[in-house]
Design a protein around this motif. Structure first.
Motif, PDB file in Angstrom:
ATOM      1  N   LEU A   1       0.812  -1.219   0.000  1.00  0.00           N
ATOM      2  CA  LEU A   1       0.000   0.000   0.000  1.00  0.00           C
ATOM      3  C   LEU A   1       0.846   1.270   0.000  1.00  0.00           C
ATOM      4  O   LEU A   1       0.331   2.357  -0.222  1.00  0.00           O
ATOM      5  CB  LEU A   1      -0.931   0.004   1.213  1.00  0.00           C
TER       6      LEU A   1
ATOM      7  N   GLY B   1      -2.012   2.870   7.907  1.00  0.00           N
ATOM      8  CA  GLY B   1      -1.498   2.279   9.136  1.00  0.00           C
ATOM      9  C   GLY B   1      -0.779   3.294  10.000  1.00  0.00           C
ATOM     10  O   GLY B   1      -0.445   4.393   9.546  1.00  0.00           O
TER      11      GLY B   1
ATOM     12  N   CYS C   1       2.238   3.379  10.996  1.00  0.00           N
ATOM     13  CA  CYS C   1       3.603   3.730  10.589  1.00  0.00           C
ATOM     14  C   CYS C   1       3.632   4.909   9.625  1.00  0.00           C
ATOM     15  O   CYS C   1       4.666   5.531   9.433  1.00  0.00           O
ATOM     16  CB  CYS C   1       4.287   2.551   9.906  1.00  0.00           C
TER      17      CYS C   1
END
Ligand code: SF4
Lengths: 375, 344
Positions: free
Chosen positions: A335, A347, A349
């Motif tokens: 992604l 996410g 991160c």
């Protein structure tokens, strides 16, 4: 204005690294979002010899903050009597929620919740004092460095309207877990300087002693990082393994005794879940029994056991868990840069300034790299 | 304990108390308008031979006062600087004031005085104003809005479209002072620092060079800092900007706070700096001129425009590359979120 002296020293260290007779690939992991940030922002990867691979490791407390804690924080923030305060990075981290409910604290705020970013425990206390009629919940995620001030806050005594949703984690147990796994994925470790400032460099002795890997403690500046890197590379070439303190001015033996005492007095070390990774032994901080009354979940009767799909996991499709463990590089996630960018992060991160995906993106890496292969 | 007098809602009701507030705080510092004659608007003596330039800006800052400035001086400099970088001499300001109920009167007085001093130094007159009081909890103490009117010779023709490959990028002084000064004043980071905001007028830096042949574009970096302005320039002119980290002036104190908190100094706000894109032939001349002024003592050449052999891309726009002090490279993006202190 001339280049600071530290830049000159960093250049000299870089030259020394280039002079090393490296023949094989050396994979060096760091355990600190601040390290990864400095590495990326200085463009270190491009100027190091090609044999050296720098791997971002479990250095992002926001990324591994349990999904159920974020879910609980969102839940709390929707109660009219509660003001939820947390470090700014936590606001945009998504949880796996049922349709129609806010998926992050930012969304919870937009839905009317009183959610406020704070920069320190002192600010949380200030808000609670200034607004005695509100129930203030401090959602405190972080590693040892952020948890130590929380412990100091508890020891000092907090206003009765302040409770804690504590997601404190210890860094070294995650490294232990990696080293005990089948393939650790790295040959040397740069240990986090700020954590060692508090907990002492001795905490990292196990890397050399039990696993025979070179290790160095480094600070955030390019100079300190390069000194750490030079040390572990030299150790590798000499067939040695020790923990070198390359942050000597700041990191003292035994760390900061007061901070450690306060941590010990107010908090217990317990087995704790890491988002997407699972439970790591003795890797989390929990309130000591004497301070159990500060627990926001029991004060506000939050039931942890509600069953949700993907509770505890990363968002669907997000490979953060493997990024955090250094198994894949950020740009190897399917992604990365496509569905997931800082503007619309999938996410954690890509949300946090300490998250490897966010850092890589900010430094200009825009394309996904080939297909995911497990390291 | 004697309570300090504070602003009350009644002082915003438009009646006697409002007039008193205006007289005792605002007009006391700004002086009575000369030829006011009871009118509700000001007539401006503008020259028909010059182009008239107008700009407007709102100001909120926490805390209201910080080392090196306050919201009052900021409200003058911000607007004056927007005029100056267009090559216009700032002449008049209007001032909108939103005060939150409960603001200490003393503090308001200090801020208005500082605003008056900044306006006087910048040579602008405050010709119209409005004051409102908001109920407590509806405003961060004090919000200001200023509209600035200035004039420039028609010969001034700057714009991003004039920037060419090979042009030189200059900055008029160290970056990030304002951002760090405000941040240290706001947060209890337990960092003692001596960083003062650079809040100031950039008119002395801009006006004398605005109609030079070869001065292509001027812009004052504010929120989002140097990186954001550089990005706007790259987007606007369709060429890449290549900045050299080793040449960008950053004060040691700013650099060390950035290192501790994990900030990038290039994204921190400035309030008294100018970034210029100029033709290579006159770069040295502009730089020397800037360095000769107190406002530009720390000026430096920080980069160039254009990658050799890469064509102008007006569709996608250019990007900003930073050559790091160690010889690496990274991209500077526009500011995404406000910078946050690191938590690891
Ligand atoms: S790129 Fe996005 S989805 Fe992929 S691991 Fe990183 S944060 Fe998760």
């Amino acid at each position: 204005m001339t280049a600071p002296a530290s830049t000159e020293r960093a250049r000299a260290l870089l030259a020394k690294i280039h002079a090393l007779p490296l023949t094989r690939e050396v994979r060096v992991m760091n355990v600190c979002g601040g390290h990864e940030r400095s590495i990326s922002m200085a463009g270190l990867r491009a100027v190091l010899p090609s044999q050296i691979t720098l791997i971002p490791g479990p250095g992002c407390p926001v990324c591994v903050c349990p999904e159920e804690d974020i879910f609980a924080a969102i839940d709390l923030s929707q109660r009219p009597e509660i003001t939820l305060v947390t470090f700014g990075d936590m606001l945009r981290v998504p949880a796996n929620v049922p349709k129609g409910t806010p998926r992050s604290l930012e969304a919870a705020r937009a839905a009317g919740g009183d959610v406020r970013p704070v920069a320190s425990p002192a600010e949380a206390v200030r808000i609670a004092r200034q607004e005695p009629d509100r129930e203030v919940v401090f959602f405190a995620a972080g590693f040892e460095t952020t948890t130590a001030p929380v412990a100091a806050m508890i020891a000092e005594g907090v206003p009765t309207n302040l409770t804690l949703l504590l997601s404190g984690r210890l860094t070294w147990p995650a490294v232990t877990m990696l080293l005990n796994s089948e393939a650790a994925g790295f040959d040397a470790l740069i240990a986090p300087g700020h954590v060692a400032t508090i907990m002492g460099p001795e905490e990292w002795d196990f890397v050399a002693r039990d696993h025979a890997l070179p290790c160095a403690i480094a600070g955030f500046e390019a100079e300190s990082l390069l000194a750490g890197l030079l040390s572990v590379l030299e150790q590798g070439l000499e067939g040695e393994a020790r923990v070198d303190n390359c942050y000597g001015g700041v990191v003292r033996p035994e760390g900061n005794p007061t901070a450690r005492r306060l941590l010990g007095e107010t908090l217990n070390v317990v087995d704790a879940p890491w988002r997407g990774i699972g439970t790591i032994q003795r890797s989390g901080f929990a309130l000591a029994p004497a301070h159990a009354g500060l627990d926001a979940l029991s004060r506000h009767s939050i039931d942890r056991s509600q069953l949700r799909k993907r509770a505890g996991e990363m968002p669907p499709g997000c490979d953060c868990a493997r990024v955090v463990l250094g198994r894949i590089a950020p740009d190897q996630c399917r992604l990365y840069g496509a569905a997931c960018t800082p503007r619309s992060p999938i996410g954690p991160c890509m949300v946090s300034d300490e998250g490897a995906c966010r850092i890589w993106w900010s430094s200009g890496i825009r394309e996904r790299r080939g297909d995911v292969v497990d390291a | 304990m004697i309570d300090t007098p504070r602003i009350t809602l009644a002082q915003g009701n438009g009646g006697r108390l409002t007039k008193e507030l205006i007289d005792t705080v605002f007009l006391r510092h700004f002086g009575q308008p000369e030829d006011h004659d009871g009118l509700d608007a000001a007539a401006l003596p503008l020259s028909p031979d010059l182009e008239t330039v107008v700009t407007t800006d709102g100001f909120s800052v926490e805390p209201l006062e910080f080392p090196g400035g306050d919201i009052g001086s900021l409200a003058v400099h911000g607007t004056v600087n927007d005029l100056a970088v267009c090559g216009a001499t700032p002449l008049f300001l209007t001032l909108g004031v939103m005060i939150e109920e409960g603001l200490p009167l003393d503090q308001l007085n200090r801020i208005v005085e500082s605003l008056a001093i900044a306006a006087h130094r910048a040579g602008v007159r405050i010709v119209a104003g409005d004051t409102k009081v908001l109920p407590i909890g509806h405003g961060g103490g004090l919000y200001l809005t200023t509209t600035g009117i200035g004039q420039r010779p028609p010969s001034v023709r700057m714009g991003m479209g004039q920037i060419e490959s090979g042009d030189v990028i200059l900055v008029s002084g160290p970056v990030g002072d304002h951002g760090i000064s405000v941040m240290l004043a706001r947060e209890a980071f337990e960092l003692s620092g001596s960083v003062r905001s650079d809040s100031g007028s950039v008119a002395p830096l801009c006006l004398p060079i605005a109609d030079f042949d070869g001065v292509r574009f001027l812009r004052d970096p504010t929120r989002g800092g140097l990186a954001t302005v550089a990005h706007e320039i790259a987007q606007g002119c369709g060429l890449d900007l290549i900045l050299s980290e080793a040449d960008i002036p950053v004060r040691d104190a700013v650099r060390s706070v950035c290192e501790i908190l994990g900030y990038d100094p290039y994204y921190l706000a400035c309030e008294g700096r100018v970034v210029a894109a100029v033709a290579p032939q006159i770069a040295e001349q502009v730089l020397t001129f800037w360095q000769s002024l107190p406002e530009g003592a720390g000026a430096a050449r920080i980069g160039i425009v254009g990658d050799a052999g890469k064509a102008r891309d007006r569709q996608v726009g250019g990007k900003v590359c930073l050559i790091t002090a160690l010889g690496g490279q990274r991209v500077l993006d526009p500011l995404e979120d406000d910078p946050l202190p690191r938590i690891c």
